[in-house]
Scaffold this active site. Structure first.
Site, PDB file in Angstrom:
ATOM      1  N   ILE A 229       0.964  -1.156   0.009  1.00  0.00           N
ATOM      2  CA  ILE A 229      -0.126  -0.191  -0.166  1.00  0.00           C
ATOM      3  C   ILE A 229       0.846   1.146  -0.041  1.00  0.00           C
ATOM      4  O   ILE A 229       1.767   1.215   0.980  1.00  0.00           O
ATOM      5  CB  ILE A 229      -0.801  -0.127   1.195  1.00  0.00           C
TER       6      ILE A 229
ATOM      7  N   ASN B 247      -4.817   0.699 -10.810  1.00  0.00           N
ATOM      8  CA  ASN B 247      -4.622  -0.440 -10.067  1.00  0.00           C
ATOM      9  C   ASN B 247      -5.557  -1.496 -10.562  1.00  0.00           C
ATOM     10  O   ASN B 247      -6.611  -1.449 -10.818  1.00  0.00           O
ATOM     11  CB  ASN B 247      -4.716  -0.348  -8.475  1.00  0.00           C
TER      12      ASN B 247
ATOM     13  N   HIS C  79      -7.820  -4.936  -9.535  1.00  0.00           N
ATOM     14  CA  HIS C  79      -8.426  -5.448  -8.258  1.00  0.00           C
ATOM     15  C   HIS C  79      -8.980  -6.836  -8.344  1.00  0.00           C
ATOM     16  O   HIS C  79      -9.925  -6.578  -9.547  1.00  0.00           O
ATOM     17  CB  HIS C  79      -8.954  -4.428  -7.647  1.00  0.00           C
TER      18      HIS C  79
HETATM   19  C1  GAR Z   1      -4.457 -10.005 -10.010  1.00  0.00           C
HETATM   20  O1  GAR Z   1      -5.149 -10.850  -9.716  1.00  0.00           O
HETATM   21  C2  GAR Z   1      -4.310  -8.588  -9.262  1.00  0.00           C
HETATM   22  O2  GAR Z   1      -5.667  -8.356  -9.372  1.00  0.00           O
HETATM   23  C3  GAR Z   1      -4.098  -9.063  -7.788  1.00  0.00           C
HETATM   24  O3  GAR Z   1      -2.901  -9.834  -8.086  1.00  0.00           O
HETATM   25  C4  GAR Z   1      -3.042 -10.742  -8.985  1.00  0.00           C
HETATM   26  C5  GAR Z   1      -1.831 -10.616  -9.906  1.00  0.00           C
HETATM   27  O4  GAR Z   1      -1.547 -11.546 -10.744  1.00  0.00           O
HETATM   28  N1  GAR Z   1      -3.959  -7.721  -7.383  1.00  0.00           N
HETATM   29  C6  GAR Z   1      -3.989  -7.360  -5.973  1.00  0.00           C
HETATM   30  O5  GAR Z   1      -4.578  -8.441  -5.215  1.00  0.00           O
HETATM   31  C7  GAR Z   1      -3.622  -6.146  -5.630  1.00  0.00           C
HETATM   32  N2  GAR Z   1      -4.434  -5.966  -4.191  1.00  0.00           N
HETATM   33  P1  GAR Z   1      -0.318 -11.506 -11.697  1.00  0.00           P
HETATM   34  O6  GAR Z   1       0.987 -11.211 -11.071  1.00  0.00           O
HETATM   35  O7  GAR Z   1      -0.302 -13.051 -12.447  1.00  0.00           O
HETATM   36  O8  GAR Z   1      -0.665 -10.397 -12.974  1.00  0.00           O
END
Ligand code: GAR
Length: 208
Positions: free
Chosen positions: A97, A112, A114
């Site tokens: 954060i 971002n 989410h």
């Molecule tokens: C995604 O699902 C994204 O939305 C989430 O992390 C994942 C990343 O996947 N983000 C969060 O939870 C932010 N709070 P990736 O590394 O395979 O792109």
């Protein structure tokens, strides 16, 4: 098409980063990725950036960081981002954060991804396309929360980042059904697939 520069911040596997890399290579996006920045040098997103010869900077985040260490990390990260002069910052699975001071000192848009549905009004519920209402899930465990709360539908959101966590103006959402035999892993995998498409579509169409 003029090329605008994206800085992408990652902490995880980087499947969304890969979707952007692939869409740029396929000529679907006019963006270029000027920088990938991470708090986890060993993460998949960093490896993907290296494999595609994208400038990458990994600044390890101290375990159990104090407020002073957190501020120092953010200052270093900000310095690197500024040096690459991007037009926008994308937090793509970046799991830290950022402080209000840091966010307020960045004059370009920060967006971002989410992995749940967030409402446009910043409220605590989300109205699905079919009119049903579900809770707006915020925080770092929203895929598990969707299963725990047994909601019929979850999804993904792309939004501007503001100091109030997961409450910035919504840019795009996409619904993903929760299936009866879903595990956190299977559900998150389907959400990721939806996120990748939504991200490329949003980067292609939205005037940030
Ligand atoms: C995604 O699902 C994204 O939305 C989430 O992390 C994942 C990343 O996947 N983000 C969060 O939870 C932010 N709070 P990736 O590394 O395979 O792109």
């Amino acid at each position: 098409m003029s090329q605008t520069t994206l800085a992408i911040m990652v902490s995880g596997g980087g499947s969304n980063l890969q979707a952007v890399i692939d869409a740029i290579a396929a000529g679907e996006l006019s963006w270029r990725i000027g920088l990938v920045l991470s708090d986890r040098p060993e993460c998949g997103g960093v490896q993907r950036a290296i494999a595609h010869r994208i400038p990458v900077c990994a600044i390890p985040y101290p375990p159990r960081a104090t407020a002073v260490q957190r501020e120092a990390w953010e200052q270093r990260a900000l310095g690197v981002v500024r040096a690459f002069a991007p037009d926008m910052v994308l937090l793509s699975g970046f799991m830290r954060i950022l402080s209000a001071e840091t966010l307020n000192s960045i004059s370009i848009p920060i967006i971002n991804q989410h992995p749940a549905l967030l409402p446009a009004d910043g409220g605590d519920t989300y109205e699905l396309a079919d009119g049903r209402v579900i809770p707006a899930l915020r925080g770092a465990h929203v895929v598990a929360d969707a299963l725990r709360l047994r909601i019929p539908m979850t999804g993904c959101t792309i939004h501007y980042v503001v100091p109030e966590v997961d409450r910035g103006p919504v840019i795009a959402t996409h619904e993903v059904p929760v299936l009866p035999d879903d595990t956190e892993e299977s559900l998150h995998q389907r959400i990721r697939t939806a996120e990748q498409r939504l991200l490329v579509r949003t980067l292609a169409k939205t005037d940030f």
